[in-house]
Structure formats: structure tokens, C-alpha cells
Design a protein around this motif. Structure first.
Motif, PDB file in Angstrom:
ATOM      1  N   GLY A   6      56.259  55.704 -75.628  1.00 59.57           N
ATOM      2  CA  GLY A   6      57.269  56.145 -76.576  1.00 59.57           C
ATOM      3  C   GLY A   6      58.058  57.352 -76.118  1.00 59.57           C
ATOM      4  O   GLY A   6      59.175  57.586 -76.584  1.00 59.57           O
ATOM      5  N   GLU A   7      57.505  58.120 -75.168  1.00 63.44           N
ATOM      6  CA  GLU A   7      58.188  59.314 -74.676  1.00 63.44           C
ATOM      7  C   GLU A   7      59.243  59.005 -73.623  1.00 63.44           C
ATOM      8  O   GLU A   7      60.146  59.804 -73.407  1.00 63.44           O
ATOM      9  N   VAL A   8      59.122  57.880 -72.953  1.00 70.29           N
ATOM     10  CA  VAL A   8      60.038  57.576 -71.852  1.00 70.29           C
ATOM     11  C   VAL A   8      60.889  56.329 -72.088  1.00 70.29           C
ATOM     12  O   VAL A   8      61.830  56.075 -71.338  1.00 70.29           O
ATOM     13  N   MET A   9      60.572  55.546 -73.100  1.00 66.53           N
ATOM     14  CA  MET A   9      61.304  54.299 -73.321  1.00 66.53           C
ATOM     15  C   MET A   9      62.758  54.564 -73.683  1.00 66.53           C
ATOM     16  O   MET A   9      63.127  55.633 -74.171  1.00 66.53           O
ATOM     17  N   THR A  10      63.604  53.568 -73.453  1.00 71.85           N
ATOM     18  CA  THR A  10      65.006  53.612 -73.847  1.00 71.85           C
ATOM     19  C   THR A  10      65.106  53.050 -75.262  1.00 71.85           C
ATOM     20  O   THR A  10      64.664  51.929 -75.523  1.00 71.85           O
ATOM     21  N   ARG A  11      65.666  53.842 -76.161  1.00 76.78           N
ATOM     22  CA  ARG A  11      65.720  53.414 -77.564  1.00 76.78           C
ATOM     23  C   ARG A  11      66.972  52.599 -77.890  1.00 76.78           C
ATOM     24  O   ARG A  11      66.964  51.790 -78.814  1.00 76.78           O
ATOM     25  N   ASP A  12      68.046  52.823 -77.153  1.00 83.63           N
ATOM     26  CA  ASP A  12      69.282  52.081 -77.377  1.00 83.63           C
ATOM     27  C   ASP A  12      69.201  50.784 -76.581  1.00 83.63           C
ATOM     28  O   ASP A  12      69.589  50.720 -75.412  1.00 83.63           O
ATOM     29  N   VAL A  13      68.658  49.742 -77.207  1.00 81.57           N
ATOM     30  CA  VAL A  13      68.340  48.510 -76.493  1.00 81.57           C
ATOM     31  C   VAL A  13      69.473  47.488 -76.604  1.00 81.57           C
ATOM     32  O   VAL A  13      69.995  47.238 -77.690  1.00 81.57           O
ATOM     33  N   VAL A  14      69.819  46.914 -75.462  1.00 84.49           N
ATOM     34  CA  VAL A  14      70.763  45.793 -75.445  1.00 84.49           C
ATOM     35  C   VAL A  14      69.936  44.541 -75.688  1.00 84.49           C
ATOM     36  O   VAL A  14      68.968  44.274 -74.967  1.00 84.49           O
ATOM     37  N   GLU A  15      70.303  43.761 -76.687  1.00 83.71           N
ATOM     38  CA  GLU A  15      69.500  42.594 -77.046  1.00 83.71           C
ATOM     39  C   GLU A  15      70.375  41.364 -77.247  1.00 83.71           C
ATOM     40  O   GLU A  15      71.595  41.457 -77.409  1.00 83.71           O
ATOM     41  N   ALA A  16      69.746  40.216 -77.207  1.00 85.26           N
ATOM     42  CA  ALA A  16      70.422  38.951 -77.471  1.00 85.26           C
ATOM     43  C   ALA A  16      69.679  38.242 -78.593  1.00 85.26           C
ATOM     44  O   ALA A  16      68.540  38.594 -78.920  1.00 85.26           O
ATOM     45  N   HIS A  17      70.332  37.268 -79.180  1.00 86.69           N
ATOM     46  CA  HIS A  17      69.708  36.439 -80.211  1.00 86.69           C
ATOM     47  C   HIS A  17      69.554  35.016 -79.688  1.00 86.69           C
ATOM     48  O   HIS A  17      70.128  34.651 -78.662  1.00 86.69           O
ATOM     49  N   ARG A  18      68.776  34.241 -80.393  1.00 82.24           N
ATOM     50  CA  ARG A  18      68.474  32.887 -79.930  1.00 82.24           C
ATOM     51  C   ARG A  18      69.734  32.087 -79.621  1.00 82.24           C
ATOM     52  O   ARG A  18      69.783  31.312 -78.664  1.00 82.24           O
ATOM     53  N   ASP A  19      70.798  32.268 -80.442  1.00 87.90           N
ATOM     54  CA  ASP A  19      72.003  31.469 -80.262  1.00 87.90           C
ATOM     55  C   ASP A  19      73.093  32.164 -79.433  1.00 87.90           C
ATOM     56  O   ASP A  19      74.221  31.677 -79.347  1.00 87.90           O
ATOM     57  N   THR A  20      72.768  33.300 -78.800  1.00 88.10           N
ATOM     58  CA  THR A  20      73.744  33.954 -77.930  1.00 88.10           C
ATOM     59  C   THR A  20      74.046  33.039 -76.747  1.00 88.10           C
ATOM     60  O   THR A  20      73.134  32.523 -76.097  1.00 88.10           O
ATOM     61  N   SER A  21      75.317  32.829 -76.458  1.00 87.03           N
ATOM     62  CA  SER A  21      75.698  31.878 -75.417  1.00 87.03           C
ATOM     63  C   SER A  21      75.398  32.406 -74.020  1.00 87.03           C
ATOM     64  O   SER A  21      75.234  33.612 -73.807  1.00 87.03           O
ATOM     65  N   PHE A  22      75.334  31.490 -73.086  1.00 88.66           N
ATOM     66  CA  PHE A  22      75.085  31.839 -71.678  1.00 88.66           C
ATOM     67  C   PHE A  22      76.098  32.875 -71.204  1.00 88.66           C
ATOM     68  O   PHE A  22      75.733  33.900 -70.615  1.00 88.66           O
ATOM     69  N   LYS A  23      77.379  32.631 -71.465  1.00 87.33           N
ATOM     70  CA  LYS A  23      78.414  33.551 -70.991  1.00 87.33           C
ATOM     71  C   LYS A  23      78.304  34.914 -71.663  1.00 87.33           C
ATOM     72  O   LYS A  23      78.540  35.942 -71.025  1.00 87.33           O
ATOM     73  N   ASP A  24      77.947  34.937 -72.942  1.00 88.99           N
ATOM     74  CA  ASP A  24      77.802  36.225 -73.623  1.00 88.99           C
ATOM     75  C   ASP A  24      76.611  37.012 -73.066  1.00 88.99           C
ATOM     76  O   ASP A  24      76.661  38.242 -72.984  1.00 88.99           O
ATOM     77  N   VAL A  25      75.554  36.310 -72.696  1.00 91.95           N
ATOM     78  CA  VAL A  25      74.418  36.988 -72.079  1.00 91.95           C
ATOM     79  C   VAL A  25      74.848  37.618 -70.757  1.00 91.95           C
ATOM     80  O   VAL A  25      74.529  38.776 -70.465  1.00 91.95           O
ATOM     81  N   VAL A  26      75.591  36.856 -69.961  1.00 91.50           N
ATOM     82  CA  VAL A  26      76.074  37.384 -68.675  1.00 91.50           C
ATOM     83  C   VAL A  26      76.966  38.591 -68.906  1.00 91.50           C
ATOM     84  O   VAL A  26      76.870  39.604 -68.196  1.00 91.50           O
ATOM     85  N   ARG A  27      77.828  38.529 -69.931  1.00 93.49           N
ATOM     86  CA  ARG A  27      78.714  39.664 -70.231  1.00 93.49           C
ATOM     87  C   ARG A  27      77.904  40.900 -70.630  1.00 93.49           C
ATOM     88  O   ARG A  27      78.225  42.020 -70.232  1.00 93.49           O
ATOM     89  N   LEU A  28      76.846  40.703 -71.425  1.00 98.79           N
ATOM     90  CA  LEU A  28      76.012  41.827 -71.849  1.00 98.79           C
ATOM     91  C   LEU A  28      75.338  42.485 -70.647  1.00 98.79           C
ATOM     92  O   LEU A  28      75.306  43.713 -70.526  1.00 98.79           O
ATOM     93  N   LEU A  29      74.791  41.662 -69.751  1.00 94.46           N
ATOM     94  CA  LEU A  29      74.123  42.202 -68.569  1.00 94.46           C
ATOM     95  C   LEU A  29      75.107  42.987 -67.706  1.00 94.46           C
ATOM     96  O   LEU A  29      74.785  44.063 -67.200  1.00 94.46           O
ATOM     97  N   ASP A  30      76.305  42.441 -67.555  1.00 92.86           N
ATOM     98  CA  ASP A  30      77.306  43.099 -66.705  1.00 92.86           C
ATOM     99  C   ASP A  30      77.846  44.372 -67.357  1.00 92.86           C
ATOM    100  O   ASP A  30      77.968  45.416 -66.707  1.00 92.86           O
ATOM    101  N   ARG A  31      78.152  44.302 -68.652  1.00 96.75           N
ATOM    102  CA  ARG A  31      78.761  45.439 -69.344  1.00 96.75           C
ATOM    103  C   ARG A  31      77.808  46.636 -69.391  1.00 96.75           C
ATOM    104  O   ARG A  31      78.237  47.784 -69.247  1.00 96.75           O
ATOM    105  N   HIS A  32      76.525  46.373 -69.602  1.00 99.38           N
ATOM    106  CA  HIS A  32      75.567  47.470 -69.764  1.00 99.38           C
ATOM    107  C   HIS A  32      74.796  47.774 -68.480  1.00 99.38           C
ATOM    108  O   HIS A  32      73.912  48.635 -68.501  1.00 99.38           O
ATOM    109  N   ARG A  33      75.131  47.074 -67.402  1.00 98.68           N
ATOM    110  CA  ARG A  33      74.510  47.316 -66.102  1.00 98.68           C
ATOM    111  C   ARG A  33      72.980  47.232 -66.178  1.00 98.68           C
ATOM    112  O   ARG A  33      72.250  48.106 -65.705  1.00 98.68           O
ATOM    113  N   VAL A  34      72.492  46.167 -66.817  1.00103.57           N
ATOM    114  CA  VAL A  34      71.053  45.929 -66.901  1.00103.57           C
ATOM    115  C   VAL A  34      70.754  44.573 -66.274  1.00103.57           C
ATOM    116  O   VAL A  34      71.634  43.712 -66.158  1.00103.57           O
ATOM    117  N   SER A  35      69.515  44.382 -65.848  1.00103.94           N
ATOM    118  CA  SER A  35      69.150  43.137 -65.182  1.00103.94           C
ATOM    119  C   SER A  35      68.418  42.167 -66.101  1.00103.94           C
ATOM    120  O   SER A  35      68.079  41.054 -65.691  1.00103.94           O
TER     121      SER A  35
END
Length: 256
Positions: A6-35
């Protein structure tokens, strides 16, 4: 004291939902620079994790090298071959492909529509490997290593997403200065484990490596073994070198 997730975790989490589209997932990963990112349901409970590896594996499965299609094979045939024979080959190929698609769809639990998995719910890896905020960082690192993952969703007592811990988050503990490590070992670990004998122990730290020197006039080997074990568990410590001696008759001196 050992730090917790809890002391080191990132609290502002980028998340997806079950119905998030493939392209939207790719956009989220790219926009927030996460893998990778967690997939949550309507109650913010983690139901899976999706990563760049998941996306690339699925896309590679769709576009990877395969045997030549009937159309390509037919183009390679001499022009005198029968069109009727060509049509029968094409029909057989189509039927076989349809059966394979239905079988694959049943195994994956998705409709056999012929469409490639296009939502986070179809692409995610399940079940998600999660941790709780009160877990020790060292324990979370072991979970990562055991499951071969780069990130761990952090959940509360009701399994709702409250943060995420990545490898880089956990590695921050090793950014502690040698002086901070020495103060913790000298001021907390040794007095708690060795009692009055702690006064005869000197502590030096170099790049996370702790060296204990001195003589334990009032201690015994059992106390020393515990002291070494707890010193090793201090955040930022990468190793412990034991240069301590104990009175004769106290048992063997624990190794480094």
C-alpha cells in the motif's frame, strides 16, 4: 520496518471493462504509457488482466504464418485443371475452417461468429493474480516471480480494485540510502533481537550490503540467527555479512 504494498502502489489506475474494445484497450495502453491493465466488472472487482503480450499473441494467432489458402493453391495450378475440382477443394476448405472456428469458440467460451476476439473480456488473462495493500513488498515480489507477471492489481477486502503494483514500484525499496538502512538495523532490529548485546555490535552498510561486527557478551547463537534473519528482511537490504562472535558455549555462530 518492512514496507507494504500500500505504500508503493500506484493509486491512479488505468482500467478496462469487459466490453472495452480491442482498439480502445490499445489506445489506453499507448496514452498512459503502460504495458498492461486490469479488467474490472460493474462493481470494480478485478476479473482479469490484459497486457501487450495478450494483444500481440492474439493478433499473431490471427495473422501468423499459415499454410497457403485454397485460392493461393489454385492460382499455382496449371490452367488446364478442372474448375469443378477447384470448387470442391474450396468448399472442403471452407467447411473445415468453419468447424475449427466453432471448436475454438466453444473452448474460449465465445460466440462462433467468425469475428476475432475484439473486447477486453475476450482477450484478458484470467484469473487475475492480485495482492492486498497490507502485504509485504517482498511477498508481493515473490508472487510476481511465481506467476511470471509484471504487475499486480491491489484489491481491498471485498476484492475491489484500489491500486496496482508494478515491478518498478516494488523496486523502489532498493532506492533507500545506506544510512537509512543502517539506522533501522542499528535502532530497531538489533535492540529487539539482541537486547543489551546490541551495544557491542557495529553496523556498516555499502550499496545495501549490511555487515555486522563485534562481540556478543550477553547473547547466544539463537538471538544472533534471528537478528541476521530480520536484518535481511529490512527494505533495501540485498545481503548480510556476519562478522560477529558469541561467547564460548553459546552454540555455533550463524553463517553470513
Amino acid at each position: 520496518m518492512a514496507r507494504i504494498v500500500g505504500e508503493v502502489m500506484t493509486r491512479d489506475v488505468v482500467e478496462a471493462h469487459r466490453d472495452t474494445s480491442f482498439k480502445d484497450v490499445v489506445r489506453l495502453l499507448d496514452r498512459h504509457r503502460v504495458s498492461g491493465l486490469p479488467v474490472v466488472d460493474e462493481d470494480d472487482k478485478v476479473i482479469g488482466v490484459i497486457s501487450q503480450t495478450d494483444l500481440l499473441r492474439r493478433r499473431a494467432g490471427r495473422t501468423g504464418t499459415t499454410a497457403p489458402s485454397p485460392a493461393r493453391r489454385l492460382r499455382m495450378l496449371p490452367s488446364g485443371r478442372s474448375a469443378r475440382w477447384a470448387g470442391s477443394v474450396r468448399a472442403a476448405w471452407t467447411a473445415r475452417s468453419a468447424r475449427a472456428l466453432r471448436s475454438s469458440a466453444r473452448a474460449a467460451g465465445r460466440p462462433a461468429t467468425g469475428a476475432y476476439p475484439a473486447t477486453a473480456g475476450e482477450l484478458m488473462s484470467t484469473p487475475a493474480v492480485t495482492v492486498h495493500p497490507e502485504q509485504r513488498i517482498a511477498d508481493a515480489a515473490r508472487v510476481m516471480e511465481r506467476h511470471g507477471v509484471d504487475r499486480l492489481p491491489v484489491v481491498d477486502e471485498e476484492d475491489r480494485l484500489i491500486g496496482i503494483a508494478t515491478r518498478s514500484d516494488l523496486l523502489r525499496v532498493f532506492l533507500r540510502t545506506d544510512d537509512a538502512i543502517r539506522r533501522e538495523v542499528r535502532g530497531e532490529v538489533l535492540p529487539r533481537t539482541l537486547g543489551p548485546s546490541a551495544a557491542g555490535v557495529s553496523v556498516s552498510v555499502a550499496d545495501g550490503m549490511v555487515t555486522l561486527r563485534g562481540s556478543l557478551e550477553h547473547g547466544h547463537a539463537g538471538d544472533l540467527a534471528l537478528a541476521i534473519r530480520l536484518t535481511y528482511r529490512v527494505d533495501g537490504v540485498i545481503g548480510v555479512v556476519n562478522r560477529l562472535t558469541v561467547p564460548a558455549g553459546s552454540g555455533p555462530v550463524p553463517g553470513p
